[in-house]
Scaffold this active site. Structure first.
Site, PDB file in Angstrom:
ATOM      1  N   CYS A   1      50.460   3.045 -22.844  1.00 48.21           N
ATOM      2  CA  CYS A   1      50.074   3.251 -24.235  1.00 48.21           C
ATOM      3  C   CYS A   1      48.682   3.348 -24.301  1.00 48.21           C
ATOM      4  O   CYS A   1      47.857   2.895 -23.598  1.00 48.21           O
ATOM      5  CB  CYS A   1      50.818   1.855 -24.657  1.00 48.21           C
TER       6      CYS A   1
ATOM      7  N   ASN B   1      49.851  -2.686 -26.093  1.00 45.42           N
ATOM      8  CA  ASN B   1      49.769  -1.756 -24.733  1.00 45.42           C
ATOM      9  C   ASN B   1      49.583  -2.872 -23.608  1.00 45.42           C
ATOM     10  O   ASN B   1      49.216  -3.855 -23.630  1.00 45.42           O
ATOM     11  CB  ASN B   1      48.333  -1.226 -24.856  1.00 45.42           C
ATOM     12  N   GLY B   2      50.525  -2.609 -22.434  1.00 48.61           N
ATOM     13  CA  GLY B   2      50.404  -3.528 -21.438  1.00 48.61           C
ATOM     14  C   GLY B   2      52.091  -3.559 -21.311  1.00 48.61           C
ATOM     15  O   GLY B   2      52.995  -2.761 -21.416  1.00 48.61           O
TER      16      GLY B   2
ATOM     17  N   GLY C   1      49.173   8.353 -23.336  1.00 54.17           N
ATOM     18  CA  GLY C   1      50.544   8.320 -23.557  1.00 54.17           C
ATOM     19  C   GLY C   1      50.729   9.595 -24.105  1.00 54.17           C
ATOM     20  O   GLY C   1      50.149   9.919 -25.654  1.00 54.17           O
TER      21      GLY C   1
ATOM     22  N   TYR D   1      41.133   5.792 -12.751  1.00 54.41           N
ATOM     23  CA  TYR D   1      41.756   6.947 -13.314  1.00 54.41           C
ATOM     24  C   TYR D   1      42.149   7.128 -15.043  1.00 54.41           C
ATOM     25  O   TYR D   1      42.244   7.884 -15.561  1.00 54.41           O
ATOM     26  CB  TYR D   1      43.119   7.130 -12.486  1.00 54.41           C
TER      27      TYR D   1
END
Lengths: 137, 508
Positions: free
Chosen positions: B39, B144-145, B65, B284
């Site tokens: 996300c 997010n997570g 995402g 990344y």
């Protein structure tokens, strides 16, 4: 207010009558509260006796709530801490630090005089208390 | 020798990689063998047409995402408005017909990558932001997570009468808020989040406030920016740049900020804990033009390449990146080793993930659809290929074949992260452990499996040095979350353990 300064005379007079352990612990708490107040940039703390107990509260209006500390001879192993019962500070502390020896979830918390000072919990309590109204604005 | 205590491979086929299985869609996409961030989140308060800024921010966060995105806005005249769509931001949130329905000076948004089943199975109801109407007004949240106790929370909430509308772990936060006693939305949010375990960076909004929260470990990023008279919250700084916002600071681990156009109120509602930012964000996930922890991601990746060259030198003629994620590390490797850098592999930027239903003939083209070898450059050369990671090894093997087909004399793989031997449970789409190449094979076995002349990974200490920890990894208290490499999970993934996931044992 500098953390190296002495407490105001009424507070000093009160705690001078206490045994070493609670007096030392209260002074350690005080130093920590002053340090947190500086870090949180809440300005000067009013340090007085409120209901006969040492108390700390940011002097600036609408900034924070009051934190009190007291040692009761009838409960000699603990130093009691009090927050405003209309705040959710005690509940939050109970969620965050269930390992504190006492917390009634309303206003009364206590630390064990025979144990090391729970510095992280006290710093967190002081930070939440001294910024209570500011963060709710 | 196989790795001790390694999980058994899913099937014998996972050890012997077919050249290009016609029914394995993973060969379609050169990025299919990458870990995927799930996300990206963004929010703006105090600027006109905030939703347009959010759309731009989400566009900059699209790498976090690609499957779906959503925006919620609030305007005093029309209240809360929401739009949630599958696909890219640019395909959905650029049309006037959509954006005119998202008025107001306050908006938040979310882009997501699905982990539930295969692509295309996600329902629109799983697309965030989620919205809830509370006694004191509405609130929308974007997360997010990953909540590692979501199954347990969900079970408990359903037993108590909550009616879930999605399969997302993030919806638990809304239901927990509904059951809290706080008098304000921020109060309820912090109370709810105290019950949540795992990784969460949250951007939320009420009618008047933009709220940002990071979990106590700060696993996922969240930054604050100033845009005009207003403020923005974003997963990464690159999204602040696109809207012309000034980067103010990172939200600290465990911090909650409540923002109005008048200013930012900050407090720390969680029990403090040592920071465990995800080290793979440096490797990344994050965009190279973002700033993480005060360091440029690009520079960190270049430093990783330098460390990699120091640790694993090899005689060769060219250093080539596996584009795009291997590029900064390849430049670093080249600078450190003195071996010339060259674009030996060219990426077709127009080959999106949403490629139309392919024929079998196209499927067999596999990675070639996205990556092509620069034959004139490669022929007769000893080539060092630098990639950011090896997950299942499927793409690495295909790329190696392409390089050899182009006439390379030798192929040496250098990987800019340690072997990925453990799945991530904190907001990253990783295969099951038995499908991770490094979980079932030693480094030598992986080299033989990929059939390359040499294969070397950066060490964990080397990676820590590259991200700025001069003394390397603190074994007693690692400075980052590196669970995907070390198997040391800073938060026990309780739902996964309940499902049978085996944590690392002392012997491993």
């Amino acid at each position: 207010m500098d953390r190296c300064t002495q407490p105001p005379a009424p507070v000093t007079e009160l705690i001078d009558a206490w045994p070493d352990a609670p007096r030392t612990q209260l002074l350690a708490c005080r130093a920590l509260f002053l340090d947190v107040a500086k870090e949180a940039e809440v300005g000067r703390l009013d340090e007085t006796l409120k209901w006969g107990q040492p108390s700390w509260r940011p002097a600036r209006r609408n900034t924070g709530s009051t934190l009190r500390a007291y040692w009761f001879a009838k409960d000699p192993a603990f130093l009691s801490l009090y927050v405003d019962c209309k705040s959710n500070l005690a509940t939050r502390m109970r969620d965050l630090y269930p390992d504190l020896p006492r917390n009634d979830g309303r206003r009364h918390l206590a630390i064990d005089l025979g144990a090391p000072l729970p510095e992280q919990a006290l710093r967190h309590l002081a930070a939440m208390t001294f910024t209570y109204h500011r963060t709710k604005a | 020798m196989p790795k001790p205590n390694a999980p058994k491979p899913a099937s014998p086929a996972s050890k012997v990689m077919p050249p290009a299985h016609p029914f394995d869609a993973s060969y379609l996409d050169a990025d299919s063998d990458k870990l995927k961030e799930e996300c990206g989140i963004f929010g703006v308060v105090g600027v006109a047409d905030a939703a347009n800024f959010v759309a731009l921010g989400l566009h900059a966060l699209q790498h976090r995402g690609q499957e779906a995105g959503g925006i919620v806005s609030h305007d005093p005249q029309v209240g809360f408005q929401s739009a949630r769509r599958f696909g890219y931001v640019r395909d959905n949130f650029t049309s006037e017909t959509v954006m005119k329905h998202l008025p107001g000076e306050l908006a938040i948004g979310h882009v997501r990558y699905s982990t539930a089943g295969s692509k295309g199975q996600t329902a629109i109801r799983d697309v965030q932001p989620f919205f809830g109407e509370f006694a004191m007004g509405g609130a929308a949240i974007a997360h997010n997570g990953n909540i590692t106790n979501a199954n347990a929370l969900r079970r408990e909430l359903i037993e108590r009468g909550s009616i879930f509308q999605s399969s997302s772990d993030s919806e638990c936060i809304i239901h927990l808020m509904a059951r809290c006693m706080g008098k304000t939305i921020p109060d309820r949010m912090e109370e709810a989040l105290r019950k949540v375990e795992g990784a969460f960076s949250v951007v939320a909004m009420t009618r008047t406030k933009l709220i940002g929260v990071r979990d106590p470990l700060g696993v996922r990023p969240l930054v604050l920016g100033k845009v005009g008279d207003g403020y923005a919250l974003s997963s990464e700084t690159c999204a602040l740049d696109i809207i012309g916002a000034e980067f103010v600071r990172e939200i600290k681990p465990g911090e909650m900020v409540v923002i109005t156009p008048k200013g930012v109120q900050s407090h720390f509602p969680f029990r403090p804990a040592p920071s465990k930012f995800c080290i793979f964000e440096h490797v990344y996930f994050s965009r190279p033009d973002s700033i993480l922890g005060g360091r440029s991601v690009y520079e960190t990746r270049e430093a990783i390449g330098r460390e990699l060259a120091k640790e694993n030198p090899v005689d060769a003629d060219l250093v080539c990146p596996v584009p795009d994620s291997g590029t900064p590390a390849a430049i670093g490797y080249s600078l450190e080793s003195g071996i010339p850098y060259a674009m030996g592999i060219i990426r077709n930027q127009y080959m999106g993930r949403t490629f139309i239903e392919p024929t079998e003939q196209i499927r067999n083209m596999g990675v070639r659809l996205k990556l092509n070898v620069n034959r004139a450059l490669i022929k007769g050369k000893r080539v060092i290929l630098v990639d950011d990671s090896v997950v299942r090894g499927t793409t690495s093997r295909k790329i190696k074949e392409m390089i050899l087909d182009a006439g390379a004399k030798e192929v040496h793989f250098r990987i800019a992260s340690p072997p990925t031997a453990w799945p991530c449970f904190y907001g990253v789409d990783t295969p099951q452990r038995e499908k991770l190449l490094a979980a079932t094979m030693s480094e030598d076995e992986m080299r033989d499996h990929l059939n390359v002349d040499s294969l070397k990974f950066i060490s964990l200490d080397g990676l820590y040095r590259a991200v700025g920890e001069a003394k390397g990894r603190d074994k007693a208290c690692p400075q980052y979350c590196d669970a995907c490499f070390s198997g040391e999970y800073p938060v026990i993934p309780s739902d996964k353990v309940d499902e049978g996931f085996q944590m690392k044992t002392a012997a491993e």
